[in-house]
Design a protein around this motif. Structure first.
Motif, PDB file in Angstrom:
ATOM      1  N   GLY A 111       0.809  -1.214   0.000  1.00 39.43           N
ATOM      2  CA  GLY A 111       0.000   0.000   0.000  1.00 39.43           C
ATOM      3  C   GLY A 111       0.841   1.262   0.000  1.00 39.43           C
ATOM      4  O   GLY A 111       2.079   1.194  -0.012  1.00 39.43           O
ATOM      5  N   PRO A 112       0.162   2.428   0.029  1.00 43.71           N
ATOM      6  CA  PRO A 112       0.856   3.704  -0.164  1.00 43.71           C
ATOM      7  C   PRO A 112       1.493   4.267   1.110  1.00 43.71           C
ATOM      8  O   PRO A 112       1.290   5.436   1.448  1.00 43.71           O
ATOM      9  N   LEU A 113       2.228   3.424   1.837  1.00 44.53           N
ATOM     10  CA  LEU A 113       2.928   3.871   3.044  1.00 44.53           C
ATOM     11  C   LEU A 113       4.409   3.514   2.940  1.00 44.53           C
ATOM     12  O   LEU A 113       4.756   2.358   2.674  1.00 44.53           O
ATOM     13  N   THR A 114       5.257   4.522   3.161  1.00 40.25           N
ATOM     14  CA  THR A 114       6.705   4.327   3.177  1.00 40.25           C
ATOM     15  C   THR A 114       7.192   4.516   4.604  1.00 40.25           C
ATOM     16  O   THR A 114       6.846   5.510   5.255  1.00 40.25           O
ATOM     17  N   VAL A 115       7.967   3.545   5.090  1.00 37.00           N
ATOM     18  CA  VAL A 115       8.413   3.566   6.487  1.00 37.00           C
ATOM     19  C   VAL A 115       9.933   3.683   6.538  1.00 37.00           C
ATOM     20  O   VAL A 115      10.636   2.947   5.840  1.00 37.00           O
ATOM     21  N   LEU A 116      10.443   4.623   7.360  1.00 40.96           N
ATOM     22  CA  LEU A 116      11.895   4.748   7.546  1.00 40.96           C
ATOM     23  C   LEU A 116      12.346   3.799   8.647  1.00 40.96           C
ATOM     24  O   LEU A 116      11.776   3.793   9.732  1.00 40.96           O
ATOM     25  N   ALA A 135      14.273   4.227   3.497  1.00 43.44           N
ATOM     26  CA  ALA A 135      12.823   4.316   3.303  1.00 43.44           C
ATOM     27  C   ALA A 135      12.366   3.085   2.522  1.00 43.44           C
ATOM     28  O   ALA A 135      12.966   2.736   1.511  1.00 43.44           O
ATOM     29  N   LEU A 136      11.308   2.420   2.996  1.00 47.46           N
ATOM     30  CA  LEU A 136      10.854   1.157   2.386  1.00 47.46           C
ATOM     31  C   LEU A 136       9.370   1.172   2.096  1.00 47.46           C
ATOM     32  O   LEU A 136       8.588   1.712   2.884  1.00 47.46           O
ATOM     33  N   ARG A 137       9.022   0.549   0.972  1.00 47.45           N
ATOM     34  CA  ARG A 137       7.600   0.475   0.634  1.00 47.45           C
ATOM     35  C   ARG A 137       7.327  -0.769  -0.194  1.00 47.45           C
ATOM     36  O   ARG A 137       8.128  -1.145  -1.050  1.00 47.45           O
ATOM     37  N   MET A 138       6.181  -1.432   0.082  1.00 46.35           N
ATOM     38  CA  MET A 138       5.686  -2.506  -0.777  1.00 46.35           C
ATOM     39  C   MET A 138       4.447  -1.957  -1.489  1.00 46.35           C
ATOM     40  O   MET A 138       3.401  -1.785  -0.862  1.00 46.35           O
ATOM     41  N   PRO A 139       4.571  -1.625  -2.784  1.00 51.05           N
ATOM     42  CA  PRO A 139       3.450  -0.977  -3.469  1.00 51.05           C
ATOM     43  C   PRO A 139       2.308  -1.942  -3.735  1.00 51.05           C
ATOM     44  O   PRO A 139       2.527  -3.144  -3.861  1.00 51.05           O
ATOM     45  N   ASN A 140       1.095  -1.397  -3.828  1.00 54.69           N
ATOM     46  CA  ASN A 140      -0.071  -2.232  -4.078  1.00 54.69           C
ATOM     47  C   ASN A 140      -0.546  -2.042  -5.517  1.00 54.69           C
ATOM     48  O   ASN A 140      -1.547  -1.389  -5.771  1.00 54.69           O
ATOM     49  N   SER A 197       3.311   8.239  -1.915  1.00 55.56           N
ATOM     50  CA  SER A 197       3.009   7.578  -0.643  1.00 55.56           C
ATOM     51  C   SER A 197       3.236   8.490   0.557  1.00 55.56           C
ATOM     52  O   SER A 197       4.019   9.439   0.508  1.00 55.56           O
ATOM     53  N   THR A 198       2.552   8.153   1.629  1.00 57.37           N
ATOM     54  CA  THR A 198       2.812   8.776   2.929  1.00 57.37           C
ATOM     55  C   THR A 198       4.183   8.289   3.406  1.00 57.37           C
ATOM     56  O   THR A 198       4.438   7.083   3.389  1.00 57.37           O
TER      57      THR A 198
END
Ligand code: TXA
Ligand code: MG
Length: 362
Positions: A111-116, A135-140, A197-198
């Protein structure tokens, strides 16, 4: 642009260092995804759709590939990139998430969330611009996930626009900005969300939004069970000498060539009309960006339809494409209605505000 065959593009990797190259737009068939994944693994660049905006991907474990991304976009090297992953085990190889960071990933990925998170030693410094967190994200998005899983490596991917231009929400936007600079664009149609993303930072039990997106503060608070902070600089320009929490915030962003002014009135129609008339009288090519409901009243003011007054999600989806259309139409100055900076409206106002450099009409 010349259309080249998939077989020819197998040589794209070698040609990556050339100043210009043929750029191919391809539908994301299995063959094309296979080819794109192979290109990524070997250090080439591929633009691909995500649910937020198109990304410009490179192998996130190869410093050279990551440097090519900065070159193609004309992006300053001090602005770090997001690593995109297609599966959970890969996440653990590049970062060590705290329990709270893990909880957010579990709740919002894909989803549209990126986490440091603190990075591991295998992440090259070019990805994080030397910072200790990645910064990491798994896109949907089905195409992004298929590509990432085939590639089997973390893929560093900023938005696939030329640095400073509005983020691309269509494959043709990528082509406009990066033709001749990248070999392949996978065309997955329009991006559903339309803004990036956020981005959140997590320190002990505090979550801070560095860049607002469609995973809203309220949605995050439901998961964390405590107040989430929003970086104050999301709704104003950085002050001289102020350090950006997220380096991307200090660079000029989302900017069309046209000058953008915000009209913060509760009923924006009268002022939008007046500003449009004055600018036109002064010999400028003007436009207004307004709510769908206000289109009839502004029909003679070269209006662009942002979406319904209470539909911030629609505005998010349309905003970047409208900013590009305004430029294509040769508009000099555009006056825009605004939405309350709450829920999805915060993401809209962060992008719109920065496109306007936070200028309001007097
Ligand atoms: O939706 C998105 O996030 C899209 C798609 C392609 O995934 N990507 C995207 O990437 O918007 P980019 O590079 O255009 O924006 C990433 C933002 C920048 O503001 C950057 O400064 C920040 O995330 N960022 C990346 N790594 C960071 C880090 N280690 N520390 C602080 N901020 C970071
Ligand atoms: Mg960007």
């Amino acid at each position: 642009m010349r259309c080249i065959s998939p077989a020819e593009s197998a040589n794209d990797n070698e040609r990556m260092t050339a100043m210009t190259m043929d750029t191919r737009i391809a539908l994301p068939t299995d063959t094309e995804i296979e080819l794109a994944a192979d290109l990524l693994k070997r250090g080439g660049l591929v633009a691909f759709p995500t649910e937020t905006v198109y990304g410009l991907g490179g192998n996130g474990l190869l410093g050279d590939a990551v440097e090519k991304i900065f070159q193609a976009k004309g992006r300053p090297m001090d602005n770090p990139l997001i690593l995109h992953v297609g599966d959970w085990p890969l996440t653990e190889t590049v970062c060590t998430p705290s329990p709270l960071a893990q909880k957010l990933m579990d709740a919002f990925w894909p989803g549209p969330l990126t986490v440091l998170c603190p990075k591991t030693g295998i992440v090259p410094w070019q990805v994080t611009a030397g910072l200790p967190k990645v910064a990491l994200r798994m896109p949907n998005h089905p195409v992004a996930l298929r590509l990432l899983r085939r590639a089997g490596v973390p893929v560093a991917a900023p938005s696939a626009n030329a640095s400073g231009r509005p983020s691309p929400t269509l494959a043709v936007h990528v082509l406009t900005d990066l033709a001749g600079k990248i070999p392949l664009i996978l065309d997955g149609g329009p991006c559903q969300i339309g803004v990036e993303s956020t981005v959140v930072d997590v320190e002990q039990d505090q979550v801070t939004i560095l860049r607002p997106g469609l995973v809203t503060r309220e949605m995050l608070e439901q998961v964390t069970g405590r107040p989430v902070e929003v970086a104050e600089s999301t709704l104003r320009p950085l002050q001289p000498g102020e350090t950006a929490l997220s380096p991307g915030m200090k660079h000029r962003h989302y900017a069309p060539v046209a000058k953008v002014f915000l009209v913060p009135d509760e009923d924006p129609i009268p002022r939008l009309r007046r500003c449009y008339r004055e600018a036109t009288a002064a010999g400028q090519r003007a436009a207004v960006m307004c709510f769908t409901e206000d289109l009839p009243a502004l029909a003679d003011c070269n209006p662009y339809d942002l979406g319904g007054r209470h539909h911030a999600e629609t505005m998010a989806q349309r905003l970047f494409a409208i900013l590009r259309q305004v430029d294509e139409a040769g508009v000099d100055v555009v006056f825009s209605a605004v939405v309350p900076p709450e829920g999805a409206g915060l993401a809209v106002m962060n992008r719109l505000g920065r496109a306007a450099e936070f200028k309001q009409v007097k």
